[in-house]
Write an enzyme that holds these catalytic residues in place. Structure first.
Site, short mmCIF file in Angstrom:
data_model
loop_
_atom_site.label_atom_id
_atom_site.label_comp_id
_atom_site.label_asym_id
_atom_site.label_seq_id
_atom_site.Cartn_x
_atom_site.Cartn_y
_atom_site.Cartn_z
NE ARG A 148 6.92 4.05 -0.04
CZ ARG A 148 6.84 4.70 1.15
NH1 ARG A 148 7.87 5.04 1.89
NH2 ARG A 148 5.76 5.49 1.33
NE ARG A 177 -6.73 -18.64 5.17
CZ ARG A 177 -5.51 -19.30 5.67
NH1 ARG A 177 -5.43 -20.60 5.09
NH2 ARG A 177 -5.08 -18.60 6.41
CE1 TYR A 223 0.25 1.85 4.27
CE2 TYR A 223 1.13 -0.36 4.38
CZ TYR A 223 1.15 1.13 5.04
OH TYR A 223 1.67 1.23 6.17
CG LEU A 281 8.63 2.28 4.47
CD1 LEU A 281 8.37 1.15 3.37
CD2 LEU A 281 7.19 2.95 4.64
CG HIS A 330 -0.07 -20.95 3.37
ND1 HIS A 330 -1.15 -21.43 3.93
CD2 HIS A 330 0.20 -20.35 4.49
CE1 HIS A 330 -1.54 -21.31 5.39
NE2 HIS A 330 -0.21 -20.39 5.58
#
Length: 285
Positions: free
Chosen positions: A50, A98, A31, A201, A100
């Site tokens: 980014r 679902r 995000y 970050l 992994h």
């Protein structure tokens, strides 16, 4: 409010997330939050680059190229008449049963973006804030702006429960960053901040602060800060897209710069404001 969901601008009430979206089930996504000042999107190129890098690091292909994303952000700002606020943008790996393991390449990434309120916290910038420290127990790829923020959320809540503004992380005796901020300390007129590696970050505001420091004639050094030596520093501050430059006046109860924003911090805050669109340069700290 209009939001962008994949290729469509729709009403907020129409937006739905599938129960098998991998962002919902695994936090499998990335995000960005982009600031808007007086209707102008600030550092959009840096934020979207980014976003692209974060997505690439976890092997998600963005549904748009960067130029199209820019157009979409501008469209959101325009249609929602965003004047002083921000745009939140999120990309997940998509919707699939679902498992992994990553789904196949036929499963498209899911994108959503929408306006969020964002006001400069001017009163706190004038008084400064108190913070606490806590062990940094996050994974070792903090350079990816991932949706996996559980430890950040817990640390932020710990600070709030203690009546403080932020939690500053310490990993193996080294100060890294805050739960939603980058961290800086000042000694003998020099600003120190953790190197931009996998433990933090590399904030877009952080990059602008390094530029602002140069403009203000302040030496800024990317160097590890020992938590045990924090009391040797005279000033400290944190930064993010939404808070800009926020002075720290206490860390774990110890006062800095006599309990008020320090002169180096204020000079950097002023220089940072000078990097904003021209119509925002008035009213500097």
């Amino acid at each position: 409010m209009k939001i962008l969901m994949n290729t469509e601008l729709i009403d907020r009430e129409q937006a739905k997330v599938d129960i098998e979206d991998r962002g919902y089930q695994f936090g499998d996504g990335v995000y960005e939050v982009i600031r808007v000042y007086d209707g102008e999107v600030f550092t959009m190129d840096e934020h979207l680059e980014r976003l692209k890098r974060s997505a690439g690091e976890i092997k998600i292909s963005l549904p748009y190229d960067i130029e199209e994303l820019k157009n979409r952000v501008r469209e959101l700002v325009s249609v929602n008449k965003v004047w002083d606020g921000g745009i939140y943008m999120q990309v997940t790996r998509g919707v699939s049963p679902r498992n992994h393991l990553f789904p196949g390449s036929d499963i498209p990434a899911q994108l959503v973006a929408y306006p969020v309120p964002s006001k400069r916290p001017e009163e706190l910038q004038k008084t400064g804030v108190e913070v606490i420290t806590a062990e940094d127990m996050r994974w070792k790829r903090c350079d990816i702006k991932s949706l996996n923020l559980l430890w950040n959320v817990m640390a932020k809540q710990e600070a709030a429960d203690a009546g403080k503004y932020e939690t500053i992380f310490v990993r193996d005796g080294i100060v890294t960053e805050g739960s939603s901020t980058n961290f800086y300390a000042v000694k003998d007129g020099t600003v120190y901040t953790h190197p931009a590696n996998n433990f933090i970050l590399n904030g877009i505001t952080r990059l602008k602060i390094l530029e602002a420091s140069r403009n203000a004639g302040v030496n800024a050094v990317e160097k590890e800060i020992q938590a045990s030596e924090l009391d040797q520093y005279e000033e400290a501050f944190i930064s993010s897209t939404t808070i800009e430059v926020m002075p720290i006046v206490k860390i774990d109860g110890k006062s800095y710069s006599k309990g008020k924003p320090g002169p180096v911090t204020l000079s950097i805050a002023k220089a940072f404001r000078e990097l904003l669109p021209d119509h925002k340069k008035n009213g500097v700290l």
